[in-house]
Design an enzyme around this catalytic site. Structure first.
Site, PDB file in Angstrom:
ATOM      1  N   GLY A  25      22.827  -6.856  52.787  1.00 13.63           N
ATOM      2  CA  GLY A  25      23.221  -5.799  51.854  1.00 13.63           C
ATOM      3  C   GLY A  25      22.939  -6.157  50.414  1.00 13.63           C
ATOM      4  O   GLY A  25      23.610  -5.676  49.499  1.00 13.63           O
ATOM      5  N   ALA A  29      20.657  -5.305  48.392  1.00 16.49           N
ATOM      6  CA  ALA A  29      20.156  -4.271  47.496  1.00 16.49           C
ATOM      7  C   ALA A  29      21.239  -3.265  47.134  1.00 16.49           C
ATOM      8  O   ALA A  29      20.981  -2.291  46.428  1.00 16.49           O
ATOM      9  CB  ALA A  29      18.956  -3.547  48.126  1.00 16.49           C
ATOM     10  N   GLY A  30      22.461  -3.501  47.622  1.00 18.73           N
ATOM     11  CA  GLY A  30      23.577  -2.642  47.267  1.00 18.73           C
ATOM     12  C   GLY A  30      24.219  -3.066  45.960  1.00 18.73           C
ATOM     13  O   GLY A  30      23.754  -3.989  45.281  1.00 18.73           O
ATOM     14  N   PHE A  31      25.320  -2.423  45.623  1.00 22.91           N
ATOM     15  CA  PHE A  31      25.960  -2.657  44.329  1.00 22.91           C
ATOM     16  C   PHE A  31      26.484  -4.085  44.190  1.00 22.91           C
ATOM     17  O   PHE A  31      26.053  -4.845  43.308  1.00 22.91           O
ATOM     18  CB  PHE A  31      27.080  -1.636  44.147  1.00 22.91           C
ATOM     19  N   GLY A  79      26.185  -6.578  46.459  1.00 29.07           N
ATOM     20  CA  GLY A  79      25.189  -7.524  46.938  1.00 29.07           C
ATOM     21  C   GLY A  79      24.149  -7.877  45.895  1.00 29.07           C
ATOM     22  O   GLY A  79      23.758  -9.045  45.744  1.00 29.07           O
ATOM     23  N   THR A 109      37.466  -5.555  51.814  1.00 31.47           N
ATOM     24  CA  THR A 109      38.117  -4.701  50.820  1.00 31.47           C
ATOM     25  C   THR A 109      39.634  -4.771  50.945  1.00 31.47           C
ATOM     26  O   THR A 109      40.171  -5.046  52.031  1.00 31.47           O
ATOM     27  CB  THR A 109      37.664  -3.242  51.009  1.00 31.47           C
ATOM     28  N   ASP A 110      40.332  -4.470  49.846  1.00 33.15           N
ATOM     29  CA  ASP A 110      41.789  -4.382  49.901  1.00 33.15           C
ATOM     30  C   ASP A 110      42.264  -3.130  50.620  1.00 33.15           C
ATOM     31  O   ASP A 110      43.439  -3.013  50.987  1.00 33.15           O
ATOM     32  CB  ASP A 110      42.402  -4.450  48.503  1.00 33.15           C
ATOM     33  N   GLU A 111      41.358  -2.187  50.878  1.00 30.08           N
ATOM     34  CA  GLU A 111      41.749  -0.935  51.529  1.00 30.08           C
ATOM     35  C   GLU A 111      42.207  -1.148  52.972  1.00 30.08           C
ATOM     36  O   GLU A 111      42.871  -0.281  53.555  1.00 30.08           O
ATOM     37  CB  GLU A 111      40.615   0.082  51.467  1.00 30.08           C
ATOM     38  N   TYR A 152      36.575   4.478  56.858  1.00 30.36           N
ATOM     39  CA  TYR A 152      35.949   3.336  56.190  1.00 30.36           C
ATOM     40  C   TYR A 152      36.812   2.092  56.295  1.00 30.36           C
ATOM     41  O   TYR A 152      36.366   1.033  56.769  1.00 30.36           O
ATOM     42  CB  TYR A 152      35.678   3.654  54.720  1.00 30.36           C
ATOM     43  N   LYS A 168      36.227  -1.560  58.307  1.00 29.83           N
ATOM     44  CA  LYS A 168      36.228  -2.866  57.648  1.00 29.83           C
ATOM     45  C   LYS A 168      37.328  -3.768  58.215  1.00 29.83           C
ATOM     46  O   LYS A 168      37.131  -4.983  58.364  1.00 29.83           O
ATOM     47  CB  LYS A 168      36.400  -2.702  56.137  1.00 29.83           C
TER      48      LYS A 168
END
Length: 353
Positions: free
Chosen positions: A13, A15-17, A19, A139-141, A164, A168
């Site tokens: 990943g 190329a993601g934010f 990453g 993630t904290d979610e 989502y 995760k």
């Protein structure tokens, strides 16, 4: 000591934010050889890695983590010393509209990557086995929603409320199981909301900036009282590098910026930055528009990062005030990066209804 000298690190990943921020950090601040493994979905953008192409410490492989035989080939080709797994579908609203992609990438993809990592790790010589790490970024979610008080810690119970966060959470459990069952030297991180340059414009902060630049409504869900803990993405990238280098296998580390803000206050601060930087355009908060809330919208997230701060010595360098100003200024100065996305990939339409 020069960090990661002679080490090869897989970044899935990349190329993601987040990453891409990790890869920029590794190439800038270490001597690691970085292999970017990314299938290039809608939110991936190799333009987020300026200077990477041609760097002798960088390689790119277009590959989906769900495809085991192809991953096996990459392990054999590059012989990595570590894997950082950031490949994920990550937008809650899109998970409401189409949860299947989240189940496939975040659960089955993580399982496939773990299996191929385990296969590779079991075949390593003893010294390289001992130094190998698999770092899973989450993630904290996964912890669900907090009330008015309290913070998420590494021992908080999992209670995901969206497709989502459920996907995760499942991947986090898989990583733990592969450590406990097979001895794979894994690490897990759970972070708060990230923001900063190169973020795909479906997320709150870039969406607000770009809508304001186009004199379009700034949609605030519900009454805007939902609280998030904001973490500047470069601070997160530094934390992940430190955890990979110094973290203990089997451990989980929370990464948070200690910057709790209500969504409406985030939007108003973005408007204030734009008022300062574009003073001739009038007040930007005139575009704020309250819209129907997201289904199952968690009320509050907040991270206790004490373990990371005390045991590994990490500290966030950006406050929300400094980070948001840098972020808004970056979008103002880099229309060449976001205009193609805004025109051809995502125009700002509402998702997740």
């Amino acid at each position: 000591m020069v960090r990661f000298r002679g080490s090869t690190i897989f970044v899935t990943g990349g190329a993601g934010f987040i990453g891409s921020a990790v890869i920029r950090h590794l190439l800038r601040d270490t001597l690691a050889r970085v292999v970017n493994i990314d299938k290039l979905t809608y939110a991936a953008n190799l333009e987020s890695l300026p200077g990477a192409v041609g760097n002798p410490h960088y390689a790119f492989e277009k590959q989906c983590i769900c495809e085991g035989p192809s991953l096996r080939t990459l392990f054999e080709k590059y012989q990595p010393d570590a894997v950082m797994n950031l490949a994920a579908e990550s937008h809650v609203d899109r998970s409401i509209d189409g949860p299947g992609d989240f189940i496939q990438t975040n659960i089955f993809g993580s399982f496939t990557l773990l299996q191929e990592t385990l296969r590779y790790w079991c075949g390593l010589a003893a010294e390289k086995r001992a130094g190998f790490r698999f770092l899973h970024i989450s993630t904290d979610e996964v912890f669900g929603s907090l009330g008015e008080n309290g913070l998420f810690t590494e021992t908080s119970a999992y209670a995901p409320n969206s497709p989502y966060s459920a996907s995760k959470a499942a991947s986090d459990h898989l990583v733990r199981a592969w450590h406990e069952t097979y001895g794979l030297p894994t690490l897990v991180t759970n972070c708060s909301n990230n923001y900063g340059p190169y973020q795909f414009p479906e997320k709150l902060i870039p969406l607000m900036v770009l809508n304001a630049l186009h004199s379009q409504p700034l949609p605030v869900y519900g009454d805007g009282s939902n609280v998030r803990d904001w973490l500047f993405v470069d601070d997160h990238a530094r934390a992940l590098g430190m955890i990979l280098e110094k973290g203990l296998p089997g451990e989980t580390y929370n990464v948070g910026g200690r910057n709790e803000r209500r969504n409406i206050d985030v939007v108003k601060q973005i408007c204030a930055c734009l008022d300062e930087l574009r003073s001739s355009e009038g007040r930007h908060d005139r575009f704020v528009t309250y819209v129907t809330d997201r289904p199952g919208h968690d009320q509050r997230y907040a991270i206790d990062a004490s373990k990371l701060e005390t045991r590994l010595g990490w500290r966030a360098q950006e406050t929300f005030e400094t980070g948001i100003k840098k972020t808004v200024r970056w979008y103002l100065e880099h229309a060449d990066w976001w205009e193609p996305l805004r025109n051809h990939v995502y125009r700002g339409e509402r998702l997740g209804l």
